[in-house]
Design an enzyme around this catalytic site. Structure first.
Site, PDB file in Angstrom:
ATOM      1  N   GLU A   1       0.797  -1.348   0.083  1.00 52.24           N
ATOM      2  CA  GLU A   1      -0.246  -0.129   0.089  1.00 52.24           C
ATOM      3  C   GLU A   1       0.836   1.280   0.031  1.00 52.24           C
ATOM      4  OE1 GLU A   1      -3.091   0.260  -1.079  1.00 52.24           O
ATOM      5  OE2 GLU A   1      -3.738  -1.169   0.580  1.00 52.24           O
ATOM      6  N   HIS A   2       0.543   2.360  -0.854  1.00 49.88           N
ATOM      7  CA  HIS A   2       1.363   3.470  -1.028  1.00 49.88           C
ATOM      8  C   HIS A   2       2.935   3.254  -1.697  1.00 49.88           C
ATOM      9  CE1 HIS A   2      -1.834   6.287   0.183  1.00 49.88           C
ATOM     10  NE2 HIS A   2      -2.162   5.298   0.825  1.00 49.88           N
TER      11      HIS A   2
ATOM     12  N   ASP B   1       3.079   2.006  -4.847  1.00 47.92           N
ATOM     13  CA  ASP B   1       3.089   2.182  -6.241  1.00 47.92           C
ATOM     14  C   ASP B   1       3.754   3.363  -6.948  1.00 47.92           C
ATOM     15  OD1 ASP B   1       0.664   3.698  -5.565  1.00 47.92           O
ATOM     16  OD2 ASP B   1      -0.590   2.629  -7.137  1.00 47.92           O
TER      17      ASP B   1
ATOM     18  N   ASP C   1      -4.531   0.555  -9.425  1.00 45.58           N
ATOM     19  CA  ASP C   1      -5.926   0.460  -9.691  1.00 45.58           C
ATOM     20  C   ASP C   1      -6.288   0.175 -11.024  1.00 45.58           C
ATOM     21  OD1 ASP C   1      -5.650   1.100  -7.036  1.00 45.58           O
ATOM     22  OD2 ASP C   1      -6.872   3.156  -7.044  1.00 45.58           O
TER      23      ASP C   1
END
Ligand code: GLA
Length: 382
Positions: free
Chosen positions: A34-35, A37, A172
């Site tokens: 998470e966070h 990319d 996403d």
């Protein structure tokens, strides 16, 4: 940034493009990573069994209308003019995607589209990426030609940057465009190399739990985290936090501000957890995978500071329940959803206990469902 313009010429139009069809684009959860990319790191999202459908009908006049079954009003775009950013409603997502194909020089036919969805709005399950990729898939079907799916995802990411003002990473749109049933998607966000990793078995279930706290990335916190990471990387003498080796960290972390140190420490350790999670999956080691999820949540809560009280409460309740391997917030944070990896036969009892415990602690009657990894965006029916 991967160059996509050259591909516009590579897939010539076919003459079998349909006039009326339905596109489905799934939402996504992120299993871990998470966070990372936008820090050139590793992520492991998967498409879910809920998403957005677009019922599309070609029209002859170069005009596109998009309506939502869930929101008032309709958006209308005249494709004879080039589309520019400026809208603030949900229709900025399809607008940005149409503009992306216009810039590639594609002759996009007019069409009417009706959006329906079973994704909770503001739930952080990538409804915006699903709408973008659904629009792109519709344009490609109408034109009878297609970009490489990775390039389609990048075009949609650009639409989000430019038309929604969110400097998101690539996770996403990739999860929505490239998802495969039964698999999570491991992405190296620097090289954009990706690998489908088998995920799931009859022994485990994944529960998605909507905290009911609306998540919004456009309010500046997301962009601020991104800038803080860039500042920390520069101070460590690295192009991105992906480059921070244990030696660089040992030599340089004392030169960071306390806040930069926390941000960088999250990204550095989250990349390690993501790689370890993939290894745990390949061994079917669910307890190890679950421990990594708990550690990821703690890091997002304490070091990256993107959780909220409700998500923390939820993960605390889940951690104490029999049959739960791990639980963590998923997606950008500041509300939205959490996921729990559980023993399949415990799933109904875990869901009931979560509902009661969460309702008692927060007063919120939260929505939850189980999901398996689903396929990416596709045309369903002519
Ligand atoms: C949002 C962004 C993604 C990613 C996540 C956090 O979902 O759109 O690109 O940065 O937040 O992992």
């Amino acid at each position: 940034m991967r160059e996509i313009l050259h591909l516009a010429a590579m897939n010539p139009p076919s003459h079998t493009a349909p006039d009326a069809f339905v596109v489905h684009a799934p939402g996504r959860v992120n299993l871990i990573g998470e966070h990372t990319d936008y820090n050139d790191g590793f992520v492991l999202p998967m498409a879910i069994e809920r998403g957005i459908s677009l019922a599309v009908t070609r029209r002859p006049d170069g005009v596109v209308t998009v309506r939502s079954a869930h929101e008032a009003g309709a958006a209308r775009f005249d494709l004879r003019m080039s589309l520019e950013p400026g809208r603030s409603d949900w229709a900025r997502y399809p607008a940005g995607v149409l503009a992306g194909y216009q810039r590639l020089g594609w002759e996009i036919p007019g069409f009417d589209a009706l959006v329906t969805t079973d994704l909770p709005s503001g739930g952080g399950l990538s409804s915006s990426a699903a709408l973008e990729v659904a629009t792109a898939t519709a344009v490609e079907a109408l034109c009878g030609r297609a970009l490489d799916p990775l390039d389609k995802a990048i075009l949609c990411q650009h639409a989000e940057h430019e038309f929604a003002g969110v400097p998101c990473g690539i996770m996403d749109q990739c999860a929505v465009a490239l998802g495969r049933a039964g698999h999570a998607l491991f992405i190296d966000c620097r090289s954009r190399a990706f690998q489908h990793v088998a995920f799931g078995s009859d022994d485990v279930a994944l529960i998605v739990f909507n905290s009911g706290v609306r998540h919004s990335l456009a309010d500046g916190e997301y962009a601020r985290r991104r800038a803080e990471c860039e500042a920390a990387a520069a101070r460590l003498g690295c192009g991105s936090l992906r480059d921070v080796t244990p030696a660089i960290w040992a030599a340089g972390h004392r030169g960071l501000s306390a806040l930069e140190r926390r941000r960088a420490d999250h990204v550095r350790s989250e990349n390690e957890r993501t790689v370890a999670f993939v290894a745990a999956l390949s061994r079917g080691d669910w307890p190890a995978a679950g421990r990594l999820m708990h550690a990821s949540h703690a890091s997002l809560r304490d070091a990256y500071e993107v959780s909220c009280r409700e998500l923390d409460v939820l993960c605390e309740i889940a951690a104490g329940l029999p049959g739960v391997f791990g639980c963590r917030m998923t997606g950008g944070g500041f509300g939205g959803c959490a996921i729990a990896l559980v023993v399949a036969e415990s799933a109904p009892a875990v869901m009931a206990a979560l509902r009661t415990g969460y309702q008692a602690a927060t007063g919120i009657d939260a929505e939850m469902f189980t999901t398996r990894p689903a396929a990416g965006a596709r045309v369903l029916a002519a």
